[in-house]
Write a protein that holds these residues in place. Structure first.
Motif, short mmCIF file in Angstrom:
data_model
loop_
_atom_site.label_atom_id
_atom_site.label_comp_id
_atom_site.label_asym_id
_atom_site.label_seq_id
_atom_site.Cartn_x
_atom_site.Cartn_y
_atom_site.Cartn_z
N LEU A 89 0.91 -1.09 0.05
CA LEU A 89 -0.10 0.09 0.13
C LEU A 89 0.87 1.23 -0.02
O LEU A 89 1.91 1.35 0.69
N GLU A 90 0.26 2.27 -0.83
CA GLU A 90 1.07 3.60 -0.59
C GLU A 90 0.08 4.61 0.29
O GLU A 90 -1.23 4.60 -0.18
N VAL A 91 0.42 4.79 1.25
CA VAL A 91 -0.55 5.65 2.04
C VAL A 91 -0.25 7.19 1.95
O VAL A 91 1.12 7.57 2.05
N VAL A 92 -1.10 7.94 1.19
CA VAL A 92 -0.84 9.27 0.96
C VAL A 92 -1.71 10.25 1.75
O VAL A 92 -2.75 9.89 2.08
N VAL A 93 -1.05 11.20 2.55
CA VAL A 93 -1.46 12.22 3.16
C VAL A 93 -1.60 13.46 2.42
O VAL A 93 -0.77 13.90 2.09
N ARG A 94 -2.75 14.18 2.63
CA ARG A 94 -2.79 15.37 1.46
C ARG A 94 -3.27 16.69 2.66
O ARG A 94 -4.51 16.61 3.28
N ASN A 95 -2.47 17.57 2.77
CA ASN A 95 -3.03 18.88 3.53
C ASN A 95 -3.36 20.00 2.45
O ASN A 95 -4.15 20.86 2.95
N ALA A 98 -3.11 19.07 -4.64
CA ALA A 98 -2.20 19.17 -5.89
C ALA A 98 -2.20 17.75 -6.27
O ALA A 98 -2.78 17.04 -6.00
N GLY A 99 -1.27 17.50 -7.22
CA GLY A 99 -0.94 16.54 -8.05
C GLY A 99 -2.28 15.73 -8.56
O GLY A 99 -3.29 16.62 -9.32
N SER A 100 -2.30 14.38 -8.42
CA SER A 100 -3.41 13.54 -8.77
C SER A 100 -4.93 14.11 -8.36
O SER A 100 -5.87 13.84 -8.95
N LEU A 101 -4.75 14.55 -6.97
CA LEU A 101 -5.96 14.95 -6.45
C LEU A 101 -6.73 15.98 -7.41
O LEU A 101 -7.98 15.91 -7.63
N VAL A 174 2.89 19.74 1.72
CA VAL A 174 1.48 19.80 0.89
C VAL A 174 0.96 18.37 1.03
O VAL A 174 -0.24 18.08 1.42
N ASP A 175 1.80 17.46 0.65
CA ASP A 175 1.33 16.07 0.85
C ASP A 175 2.44 15.27 0.83
O ASP A 175 3.63 15.61 0.65
N PHE A 176 2.41 13.88 1.00
CA PHE A 176 3.32 13.04 1.30
C PHE A 176 2.82 11.37 1.14
O PHE A 176 1.66 11.35 1.40
N LYS A 177 3.85 10.58 0.82
CA LYS A 177 3.57 9.21 0.62
C LYS A 177 4.29 8.41 1.78
O LYS A 177 5.34 8.47 1.78
N LEU A 178 3.61 7.54 2.52
CA LEU A 178 4.27 6.63 3.48
C LEU A 178 4.02 5.26 2.89
O LEU A 178 3.22 4.72 2.46
N PRO A 196 12.15 14.51 -0.88
CA PRO A 196 11.65 15.21 -1.56
C PRO A 196 11.12 14.31 -2.75
O PRO A 196 10.21 14.79 -3.53
N ASP A 197 11.67 13.00 -2.97
CA ASP A 197 10.92 12.29 -3.89
C ASP A 197 9.52 11.77 -3.62
O ASP A 197 8.76 11.42 -4.39
N THR A 198 9.06 11.95 -2.36
CA THR A 198 8.08 11.20 -1.78
C THR A 198 6.94 12.21 -1.07
O THR A 198 5.98 12.10 -0.36
N CYS A 199 7.55 13.60 -1.15
CA CYS A 199 6.51 14.61 -0.51
C CYS A 199 6.48 15.64 -1.53
O CYS A 199 7.47 15.97 -2.32
N ARG A 200 5.53 16.56 -1.27
CA ARG A 200 5.39 17.76 -1.90
C ARG A 200 5.75 18.94 -1.21
O ARG A 200 5.09 18.67 0.15
N LEU A 201 6.66 19.54 -1.35
CA LEU A 201 7.22 20.62 -0.23
C LEU A 201 7.11 22.06 -1.03
O LEU A 201 7.95 22.08 -2.13
N PHE A 219 11.15 17.76 -11.25
CA PHE A 219 11.84 16.94 -12.36
C PHE A 219 10.58 16.42 -13.15
O PHE A 219 10.64 16.51 -14.09
N ARG A 220 9.45 16.22 -12.48
CA ARG A 220 8.27 15.84 -13.15
C ARG A 220 7.69 16.82 -14.06
O ARG A 220 7.56 16.48 -15.18
N ARG A 221 7.82 18.04 -13.68
CA ARG A 221 7.35 19.15 -14.56
C ARG A 221 8.33 19.87 -15.27
O ARG A 221 8.19 20.98 -15.85
P1 TMP Z 1 -0.23 12.21 -6.26
O1 TMP Z 1 -0.57 13.66 -6.01
O2 TMP Z 1 0.70 12.00 -7.72
O3 TMP Z 1 -1.02 11.19 -6.10
O4 TMP Z 1 1.18 12.18 -5.41
C1 TMP Z 1 0.84 12.13 -3.82
C2 TMP Z 1 2.12 12.30 -3.00
O5 TMP Z 1 2.56 10.86 -3.14
C3 TMP Z 1 3.10 13.33 -3.58
O6 TMP Z 1 3.71 13.76 -2.42
C4 TMP Z 1 4.12 12.50 -4.21
C5 TMP Z 1 4.11 10.96 -3.76
N1 TMP Z 1 4.12 9.90 -4.49
C6 TMP Z 1 5.15 9.00 -4.36
O7 TMP Z 1 6.02 8.88 -3.38
N2 TMP Z 1 5.37 7.93 -5.22
C7 TMP Z 1 4.38 7.66 -6.18
O8 TMP Z 1 4.56 6.73 -7.04
C8 TMP Z 1 3.45 8.69 -6.32
C9 TMP Z 1 2.48 8.50 -7.69
C10 TMP Z 1 3.14 9.84 -5.36
#
Ligand code: TMP
Length: 242
Positions: A89-95, A98-101, A174-178, A196-201, A219-221
């Motif tokens: 599971l990727e547990v994403v927390v959003r404050n 942004a992004g996919s939301l 902003v958000d992050f993945k755990l 910074p790979d797994t968070c939006r800062l 990097f993404r953009r």
């Molecule tokens: P998302 O807006 O693309 O769903 O991403 C939400 C957060 O999760 C963002 O901080 C980036 C992180 N993330 C990862 O760490 N690995 C991933 O594969 C994806 C898609 C997002």
């Protein structure tokens, strides 16, 4: 300590066994991917930076009572971690939206979210890490109902700690993945990395929507100055005492 054998290679890290069956060695790579590896590149020095930021944040969280897999860093881009059984599971927390939301809901970039959203994605590259519903997650037995509650509570607790910490660094979380795992006693352990790979800062001193970005969105953009942004995050994180 020499790594024994590679057991897993992901997009940003390699995992090795060690001479202790309960301990693994994580090697943080400079490789960067985005959009499920459709975009590939290298961020010079990223391995060392992400290893240092993650180890600092894991120690901060440990000091606040969160169990993590962190042990120590034998070299600047290597982390020794406790072996756990990872939830897929990727547990994403959003404050902040942004992004996919924003892409999936039409919410405006920057919309404040309180209380934070906690979302679960199925960690499966072949399926493109789809967003799960609670019912799907339980039906697929990716966690028990009790573990789901535990994961949600841990994610919220971690968010509260990290939000305050980053705020003190002049950064908006902003958000992050755990990612989490279970140890041999079935205890919940925070694993993977926080970087910074797994968070939006976002830099709190910048209002420009591109200039404020200090994370992998550069990097993404293709926003440029990726290394500089990661270095900045590291400097600010290290300047705060755990
Ligand atoms: P998302 O807006 O693309 O769903 O991403 C939400 C957060 O999760 C963002 O901080 C980036 C992180 N993330 C990862 O760490 N690995 C991933 O594969 C994806 C898609 C997002």
């Amino acid at each position: 300590m020499s790594p024994d054998s590679k057991i897993y290679e992901g997009k940003a890290k390699i995992l090795y066994t060690t001479d202790d069956s309960e301990i693994l060695l994580t090697h943080f790579k400079d490789d960067a991917t985005a959009f499920n590896a459709q975009k590939r590149g290298t961020i010079a020095g990223k391995g060392e930076i992400n290893c240092a930021i993650s180890s600092h944040l894991f120690q901060l969280l440990e000091a606040k009572g969160i169990a993590t897999h962190f042990i120590d860093c034998p070299t600047p881009n290597q982390m020794r971690v406790r072996r756990v059984q990872i939830f897929p599971l990727e547990v994403v927390v959003r404050n902040i939206a942004a992004g996919s939301l924003c892409q999936q809901t039409g919410l405006a970039l920057g919309t404040a979210i309180a209380p934070a959203l906690v979302e679960f994605y199925y960690k499966n590259d072949a399926l493109g890490d789809p967003l799960l519903t609670r019912d799907r997650l339980l039906f697929m037995q990716l966690a028990t109902p009790y573990q789901l509650e535990e994961l949600q509570a841990a994610a919220r607790q971690i968010n509260e700690i990290l939000k305050v910490f980053f705020n003190e660094c002049g950064i908006t979380l902003v958000d992050f993945k755990l990612e989490f795992g279970l140890d041999r006693d079935r205890k919940l352990i925070l694993a993977d990395e926080i970087s910074p790979d797994t968070c939006r800062l976002w830099d709190r001193s910048e209002t420009d929507p591109d200039k404020r970005v200090m994370d992998k969105d550069r990097f993404r953009r293709d926003l440029g100055s990726v290394e500089t942004a990661y270095q900045q995050v590291l400097q600010r994180v290290l300047a705060q005492n755990v």
